[in-house]
Design a protein around this motif. Structure first.
Motif, PDB file in Angstrom:
ATOM      1  N   GLU A   4      -7.765   3.886   1.325  1.00  0.00           N
ATOM      2  CA  GLU A   4      -7.172   4.139   2.888  1.00  0.00           C
ATOM      3  C   GLU A   4      -5.811   5.175   2.738  1.00  0.00           C
ATOM      4  O   GLU A   4      -4.933   5.206   2.076  1.00  0.00           O
ATOM      5  N   ALA A  21      -2.277  -0.635  -5.046  1.00  0.00           N
ATOM      6  CA  ALA A  21      -2.885  -1.221  -3.927  1.00  0.00           C
ATOM      7  C   ALA A  21      -4.339  -1.692  -4.158  1.00  0.00           C
ATOM      8  O   ALA A  21      -4.847  -2.718  -3.595  1.00  0.00           O
ATOM      9  N   GLU A  22      -5.069  -1.187  -5.084  1.00  0.00           N
ATOM     10  CA  GLU A  22      -6.376  -1.633  -5.506  1.00  0.00           C
ATOM     11  C   GLU A  22      -6.429  -2.230  -6.925  1.00  0.00           C
ATOM     12  O   GLU A  22      -7.361  -2.483  -7.463  1.00  0.00           O
ATOM     13  N   PRO A  74      -5.472   8.107   1.560  1.00  0.00           N
ATOM     14  CA  PRO A  74      -4.863   8.590   0.267  1.00  0.00           C
ATOM     15  C   PRO A  74      -4.139   9.881   0.482  1.00  0.00           C
ATOM     16  O   PRO A  74      -4.113  10.577   1.401  1.00  0.00           O
ATOM     17  N   ILE A  77      -2.612   3.690  -8.078  1.00  0.00           N
ATOM     18  CA  ILE A  77      -3.617   2.994  -7.332  1.00  0.00           C
ATOM     19  C   ILE A  77      -3.175   1.503  -7.235  1.00  0.00           C
ATOM     20  O   ILE A  77      -4.132   0.508  -7.459  1.00  0.00           O
ATOM     21  N   LYS A 122      -0.950   6.514   2.793  1.00  0.00           N
ATOM     22  CA  LYS A 122      -0.478   5.036   1.776  1.00  0.00           C
ATOM     23  C   LYS A 122      -0.666   5.592   0.590  1.00  0.00           C
ATOM     24  O   LYS A 122      -1.435   5.734  -0.164  1.00  0.00           O
ATOM     25  N   LYS A 135       0.693  -1.208   0.239  1.00  0.00           N
ATOM     26  CA  LYS A 135      -0.081   0.014  -0.028  1.00  0.00           C
ATOM     27  C   LYS A 135       0.799   1.275   0.149  1.00  0.00           C
ATOM     28  O   LYS A 135       0.539   2.448  -0.311  1.00  0.00           O
ATOM     29  N   TYR A 185      -0.050   4.379  -2.240  1.00  0.00           N
ATOM     30  CA  TYR A 185      -0.508   3.565  -3.614  1.00  0.00           C
ATOM     31  C   TYR A 185      -2.029   3.342  -3.483  1.00  0.00           C
ATOM     32  O   TYR A 185      -2.642   2.521  -4.127  1.00  0.00           O
ATOM     33  N   SER A 186      -2.680   3.937  -2.463  1.00  0.00           N
ATOM     34  CA  SER A 186      -3.944   3.642  -2.224  1.00  0.00           C
ATOM     35  C   SER A 186      -4.838   4.765  -2.448  1.00  0.00           C
ATOM     36  O   SER A 186      -4.637   5.909  -2.161  1.00  0.00           O
TER      37      SER A 186
END
Length: 726
Positions: free
Chosen positions: A587, A658-659, A589, A656, A581, A559, A583-584
């Motif tokens: 969560e 992480a998602e 951001p 993004i 985080k 993340k 890369y999110s």
């Protein structure tokens, strides 16, 4: 070193030393060896001799030792048949010249003719030294020009003098051309001379320039703490701290060459208007030693450039109040007089590095109509082009200086600046226009502040503002090419390969809690700063808006969370943010100010995200326009499901991630897709979906979230086969 210059300087030194010997003998014969001698009201004796040799001249017989030393230092006049390295002999002969000239000036105070006559002031006493010398130390007087000779006419003389005054420089005048001195020309035109106006006429003979070098020598002893006789540090102090130069006007004879050689020993170069031999390699002087054939309208700027002098514009010449207090000021619709950019017109900004000869410092030009030709609430296209030249300027510094436009322009009362690069937006209030503000004043701001804020790299700044639509579009294409070149510099550099990220706080005037964290794979949300830019910016100004952020211990690599980054954003946001985080989108951001190029927003039903840029004015599938979305995303708050980004972040492996990353992209405006097609296609192929671009919906096929879902199902978008985002 030029043999011609060496020969002339050494010949001149021999002649001057011989004349000093004659004058000293004449004085001793007339007054006796014990006759007291000194420059008036000084404790520094004859200051050049005292500073460089430690010898105190208190009576006529005391002159014999330094004069003998001057004779010993004289070089041999070069022959026609043998070529040798002449620099050392020439510089030694220059010091011989100064010793001999100072002795002759001292003798004049004993037996005449008096150095003080008519408009000429002779040597400066210690009271003047204390009063004026401190200005060279605190920077209020950035340096001095030793003007030798005369301009071709009085009008030119006045123009040169006024330009030197405008730069806050002292002007020390001695020496003539065909019997006319620069000071004579100014006096004939009614120009006020004296220490109060910084136009100081020492003498009508070139020997009087030794007063200039004596002034500099006293500065080293008085303010630099250098001991008399420590000639190496006396000369070093002058090279590094006293930013002086010689402007030679008219014919340069042997004795002027000899005097110039003495000045060069101090690190003071000579700039001439005539065609004399040049000495261009650096060495004793910071840059070139002798530069010739400079036109009169460029000779002051060239001299400043060659000396490496930094002239700071302390007062910005605009009709508005200026300062950081106005940075967060908004110009709202009811207050608006004119605007450039936003959604109403094109507005772009470009800063370019140029060679010294390509930039005319202080030139501000508006090509096309200015706002005084508009009715209230008028709109103009605008391209701001700033050309910067500097001895230490680098291509890597272009985006750093360019990004400063945001807060520099915002600091003017009644002027609002948003965005950057090709999404800039400038608003000018009615009150600003009533006070006389024009677009040319933006040029005045950028010229003054870039020179004062970045003195180590910006020597000359020229600003052109284009408001003709065809020309603005032409500049826009050039700018976008350069933007792309800058962005491509980071190819191959990964977040995992560095231990340090960089922060950016340029936009905290609008969003005090916002902190941008720039990584190799995530550029600033404004799109103007990447990781290399942050690194270069910190190198230029360690106290500036870009600081190194040590990643520290990894908390969650997937993340993008690190202990050091969390600690930094907590401190930089004054405790308002605790975690990031990187890369999110769901969560913790990254926050946004209002300068983002694009907004990423969650579309839960489509199991993906949409992207919209500020050029899109329609309704998005989220049920909100860009403006409404911007109100949710900006202001320095973390809003899970929404993210402000630079458009090139869409092509990053960390977008993004992480998602699920790039495969979550399900909708974007058609014009943005086309503009980024090459980058997006490359990323599609990298994630194993080479036909994905055609599967991303746009406003031509879907304007609601359900229409997006229907389109995704029809084309088989990969997001539908991924794990649910919520």
């Amino acid at each position: 070193m030029s043999k011609i210059i060496a020969s002339a300087a050494i010949r001149g030194a021999h002649a001057i030393v011989s004349r000093a010997e004659e004058r000293l003998k004449e004085a001793i014969d007339a007054k006796g060896p014990d006759e007291p001698v000194a420059f008036p009201n000084t404790g520094y004796y004859l200051p050049v001799i005292y500073a460089l040799s430690g010898h105190k001249v208190e009576k006529l017989s005391d002159m014999e030792k330094p004069l003998a030393l001057a004779r010993d230092m004289l070089g041999e006049i070069p022959t026609d048949s043998l070529w040798l390295p002449y620099l050392g002999q020439t510089l030694d002969s220059g010091i011989s010249t100064l010793f001999a000239q100072e002795i002759m000036q001292g003798v004049r105070y004993v037996i005449g003719p008096s150095p003080v006559h008519g408009i000429y002031l002779g040597a400066a006493d210690d009271a003047i030294m204390r009063q004026r010398g401190v200005e060279f130390v605190d920077g209020s007087a950035p340096g001095f020009a030793a003007v030798v000779g005369a301009a071709p006419d009085n009008e030119t003389a006045v123009k040169i003098a006024r330009e030197l005054q405008q730069k806050s420089l002292y002007v020390f005048m001695a020496g003539s051309t065909n019997g006319v001195c620069f000071a004579d020309q100014l006096a004939e035109e009614g120009v006020q001379l004296g220490w109060d106006t910084r136009l100081v006429p020492f003498d009508n003979e070139v020997h009087g320039q030794v007063y200039s070098l004596g002034f500099a020598a006293r500065a080293a002893m008085s303010f630099g703490g250098v001991k008399p006789g420590d000639f190496k540090n006396i000369l070093k102090y002058n090279k590094q701290r006293i930013f002086a130069f010689v402007i030679a006007l008219g014919e340069v004879d042997d004795e002027k060459y000899a005097t110039a050689a003495g000045a060069i020993s101090y690190g003071f170069p000579t700039i001439a208007d005539t065609d004399i031999p040049e000495i261009l390699p650096t060495g004793v002087c910071t840059y070139e030693h002798v530069v010739s054939s400079i036109p009169h309208d460029k000779i002051v700027q060239k001299a400043i450039e060659v000396r490496g002098l930094k002239v700071t514009v302390t007062e910005i010449p605009i009709p508005l109040s200026y300062g950081p207090a106005f940075e967060g000021e908004r110009v709202r619709k009811d207050d608006l007089f004119a605007e450039c950019g936003g959604r109403k017109s094109t507005c772009c900004e470009l800063l370019r590095m140029r060679e010294m000869e390509e930039v005319e410092d202080g030139r501000i030009e508006v090509v096309g109509p200015d706002i005084d030709e508009l009715e209230p609430v008028g709109v103009l296209p605008l391209a701001i082009v700033v050309d910067v030249a500097g001895r230490k300027m680098q291509k890597d510094f272009e985006p750093i200086l360019e990004r400063q436009f945001h807060h520099l322009i915002n600091s003017a009362e009644g002027i609002m600046h948003m965005g950057q690069r090709d999404i800039s937006w400038i608003r000018i209030s009615r009150q600003a226009r009533e006070k006389g503000f024009k677009l040319s004043h933006i040029g005045d701001i950028l010229h003054a502040k870039l020179l004062s804020d970045f003195p180590s790299i910006a020597d000359k700044v020229q600003v052109t503002l284009y408001t003709e639509e065809d020309k603005v579009n032409e500049i826009l294409q050039e700018a976008r090419t350069l933007y792309n070149e800058r962005d491509e510099r980071l190819a191959g550099l990964k977040d995992e390969s560095v231990d340090t990220f960089y922060s950016c706080s340029l936009c905290q005037s609008f969003a005090p809690n916002h902190v941008c964290v720039i990584t190799p794979e995530r550029l600033g949300l404004c799109g103007a700063y990447n990781w290399l830019d942050g690194q270069a910016s910190y190198e230029i100004d360690p106290s500036g808006p870009n600081k190194p952020v040590a990643k520290g211990e990894v908390i969650d690599q997937h993340k993008g969370e690190w202990q050091g980054v969390n600690e930094f954003i907590s401190q930089a946001s004054k405790g308002n943010l605790e975690r990031l985080k990187a890369y999110s989108i769901l969560e913790d951001p990254m926050t946004s100010c209002g300068c983002f190029e694009c907004i990423v927003a969650l579309l839960p039903a489509a199991n993906g995200v949409m992207v919209v840029d500020r050029d899109f004015s329609g309704m998005t599938p989220s049920g909100m326009t860009f403006s409404t979305l911007a109100g949710m995303v900006g202001g320095g708050i973390q809003t899970p499901g929404f993210l402000g980004v630079g458009k090139f972040y869409l092509g990053s492996d960390k977008f993004i991630s992480a998602e699920g990353g790039f495969k979550r992209l399900v909708w974007m405006p058609s014009h943005l897709k086309e503009r980024l097609r090459n980058m997006l296609q490359a990323q599609a192929e990298k994630v194993g979906e080479p036909d994905m671009l055609d599967k991303i919906a746009d406003e031509t096929v879907a304007t609601t979230e359900m229409e997006v879902l229907e389109y995704l199902e029809k084309v088989g978008h990969p997001a539908l086969g991924m794990d649910p985002m919520m």
